[in-house]
Design a protein around this motif. Sequence first.
Motif, PDB file in Angstrom:
ATOM      1  N   SER A   1       0.804  -1.222   0.000  1.00 40.86           N
ATOM      2  CA  SER A   1       0.000   0.000   0.000  1.00 40.86           C
ATOM      3  C   SER A   1       0.840   1.276   0.000  1.00 40.86           C
ATOM      4  O   SER A   1       0.429   2.293  -0.551  1.00 40.86           O
ATOM      5  CB  SER A   1      -0.948   0.006   1.200  1.00 40.86           C
ATOM      6  N   ASP A   2       2.007   1.252   0.600  1.00 41.75           N
ATOM      7  CA  ASP A   2       2.829   2.457   0.681  1.00 41.75           C
ATOM      8  C   ASP A   2       3.881   2.547  -0.426  1.00 41.75           C
ATOM      9  O   ASP A   2       4.721   3.430  -0.427  1.00 41.75           O
ATOM     10  CB  ASP A   2       3.522   2.540   2.041  1.00 41.75           C
ATOM     11  N   PHE A   3       3.806   1.658  -1.419  1.00 42.79           N
ATOM     12  CA  PHE A   3       4.815   1.615  -2.475  1.00 42.79           C
ATOM     13  C   PHE A   3       4.436   2.553  -3.615  1.00 42.79           C
ATOM     14  O   PHE A   3       3.283   2.615  -4.036  1.00 42.79           O
ATOM     15  CB  PHE A   3       4.969   0.196  -3.018  1.00 42.79           C
ATOM     16  N   SER A   4       5.414   3.291  -4.137  1.00 42.17           N
ATOM     17  CA  SER A   4       5.216   4.086  -5.352  1.00 42.17           C
ATOM     18  C   SER A   4       6.565   4.325  -6.006  1.00 42.17           C
ATOM     19  O   SER A   4       7.608   4.266  -5.350  1.00 42.17           O
ATOM     20  CB  SER A   4       4.528   5.414  -5.044  1.00 42.17           C
ATOM     21  N   TYR A   5       6.528   4.593  -7.313  1.00 43.23           N
ATOM     22  CA  TYR A   5       7.732   4.946  -8.051  1.00 43.23           C
ATOM     23  C   TYR A   5       7.846   6.456  -8.134  1.00 43.23           C
ATOM     24  O   TYR A   5       6.842   7.172  -8.121  1.00 43.23           O
ATOM     25  CB  TYR A   5       7.694   4.351  -9.463  1.00 43.23           C
ATOM     26  N   HIS A   6       9.057   6.952  -8.277  1.00 45.88           N
ATOM     27  CA  HIS A   6       9.303   8.381  -8.458  1.00 45.88           C
ATOM     28  C   HIS A   6       8.834   8.764  -9.856  1.00 45.88           C
ATOM     29  O   HIS A   6       9.173   8.096 -10.829  1.00 45.88           O
ATOM     30  CB  HIS A   6      10.805   8.664  -8.291  1.00 45.88           C
ATOM     31  N   ASP A   7       8.058   9.840  -9.959  1.00 53.69           N
ATOM     32  CA  ASP A   7       7.514  10.227 -11.260  1.00 53.69           C
ATOM     33  C   ASP A   7       8.475  11.066 -12.097  1.00 53.69           C
ATOM     34  O   ASP A   7       8.192  11.377 -13.245  1.00 53.69           O
ATOM     35  CB  ASP A   7       6.183  10.963 -11.103  1.00 53.69           C
ATOM     36  N   GLY A   8       9.601  11.463 -11.532  1.00 52.75           N
ATOM     37  CA  GLY A   8      10.591  12.250 -12.257  1.00 52.75           C
ATOM     38  C   GLY A   8      10.333  13.743 -12.247  1.00 52.75           C
ATOM     39  O   GLY A   8      11.186  14.517 -12.660  1.00 52.75           O
ATOM     40  N   ASN A   9       9.163  14.163 -11.777  1.00 56.45           N
ATOM     41  CA  ASN A   9       8.827  15.584 -11.774  1.00 56.45           C
ATOM     42  C   ASN A   9       8.879  16.213 -10.390  1.00 56.45           C
ATOM     43  O   ASN A   9       8.866  17.422 -10.267  1.00 56.45           O
ATOM     44  CB  ASN A   9       7.452  15.801 -12.412  1.00 56.45           C
ATOM     45  N   THR A  10       8.905  15.387  -9.357  1.00 55.43           N
ATOM     46  CA  THR A  10       9.132  15.911  -8.016  1.00 55.43           C
ATOM     47  C   THR A  10      10.636  15.896  -7.766  1.00 55.43           C
ATOM     48  O   THR A  10      11.397  15.267  -8.508  1.00 55.43           O
ATOM     49  CB  THR A  10       8.396  15.060  -6.959  1.00 55.43           C
ATOM     50  N   GLU A  11      11.084  16.599  -6.749  1.00 55.56           N
ATOM     51  CA  GLU A  11      12.530  16.680  -6.485  1.00 55.56           C
ATOM     52  C   GLU A  11      13.067  15.335  -6.035  1.00 55.56           C
ATOM     53  O   GLU A  11      12.411  14.654  -5.261  1.00 55.56           O
ATOM     54  CB  GLU A  11      12.799  17.742  -5.421  1.00 55.56           C
TER      55      GLU A  11
ATOM     56  N   PHE B   1      13.487  12.381 -15.120  1.00 57.01           N
ATOM     57  CA  PHE B   1      12.538  12.060 -16.190  1.00 57.01           C
ATOM     58  C   PHE B   1      11.388  13.059 -16.143  1.00 57.01           C
ATOM     59  O   PHE B   1      10.926  13.445 -15.070  1.00 57.01           O
ATOM     60  CB  PHE B   1      12.011  10.633 -15.974  1.00 57.01           C
ATOM     61  N   GLY B   2      10.902  13.480 -17.300  1.00 60.24           N
ATOM     62  CA  GLY B   2       9.822  14.459 -17.335  1.00 60.24           C
ATOM     63  C   GLY B   2       8.481  13.889 -17.742  1.00 60.24           C
ATOM     64  O   GLY B   2       7.530  13.891 -16.961  1.00 60.24           O
ATOM     65  N   HIS B   3       8.358  13.400 -18.974  1.00 60.22           N
ATOM     66  CA  HIS B   3       7.062  12.938 -19.451  1.00 60.22           C
ATOM     67  C   HIS B   3       7.199  12.148 -20.750  1.00 60.22           C
ATOM     68  O   HIS B   3       8.227  12.187 -21.403  1.00 60.22           O
ATOM     69  CB  HIS B   3       6.117  14.123 -19.678  1.00 60.22           C
TER      70      HIS B   3
END
Length: 177
Positions: free
Chosen positions: A103-113, A117-119
Amino acid sequence: MSFSGEQHPGVESPPSEANGFRLNHTMLRIKDPQRSLAFYTRVFAMRVLRKLDFEEMGFSLYFLGCLEDDERIPEDAGERTVWTFQQRGLLELTHNWGTEEQSDFSYHDGNTEPQGFGHLCFSVPDLDAAIAWFDANDVTYVKRPEQGKLKDVAFIKDPDGYWLEIVEAARLADLGR
């Protein structure tokens, strides 16, 4: 004479040894394949071209593409794998098994510090129709086309929070002028 690319500091003439090289796919790590596959196949009409499982390493790869209706895809799994790696502009979704249950797992989206990666970018034939489609599918926006200084460009998020730029090529002729 045909166009051979813009010239800028650092640009070098392509060596003959690299003739035939092409960008095949971009990979994103995903938490929940069912959720991500539903998003990309429903919202963007992408098709899963090939799934590869690596049981000993605990992950799966899903290769997706936007294809023409009359495009012929090999039925044989081996031939389809070769065909897949000959294409351009595919999206590879990589699922490390078990992440969907954390439940607490997520990948870094590249747009937060720290940014990196952007988009990814999807070109659509009609931006207004695409926006109506996204609205009907409860897509999360980062930026709508009428917002900000860069008009006629939208940014939405996929289920893992990755940013997807949405453009209509015909509206971009004056971009950067």
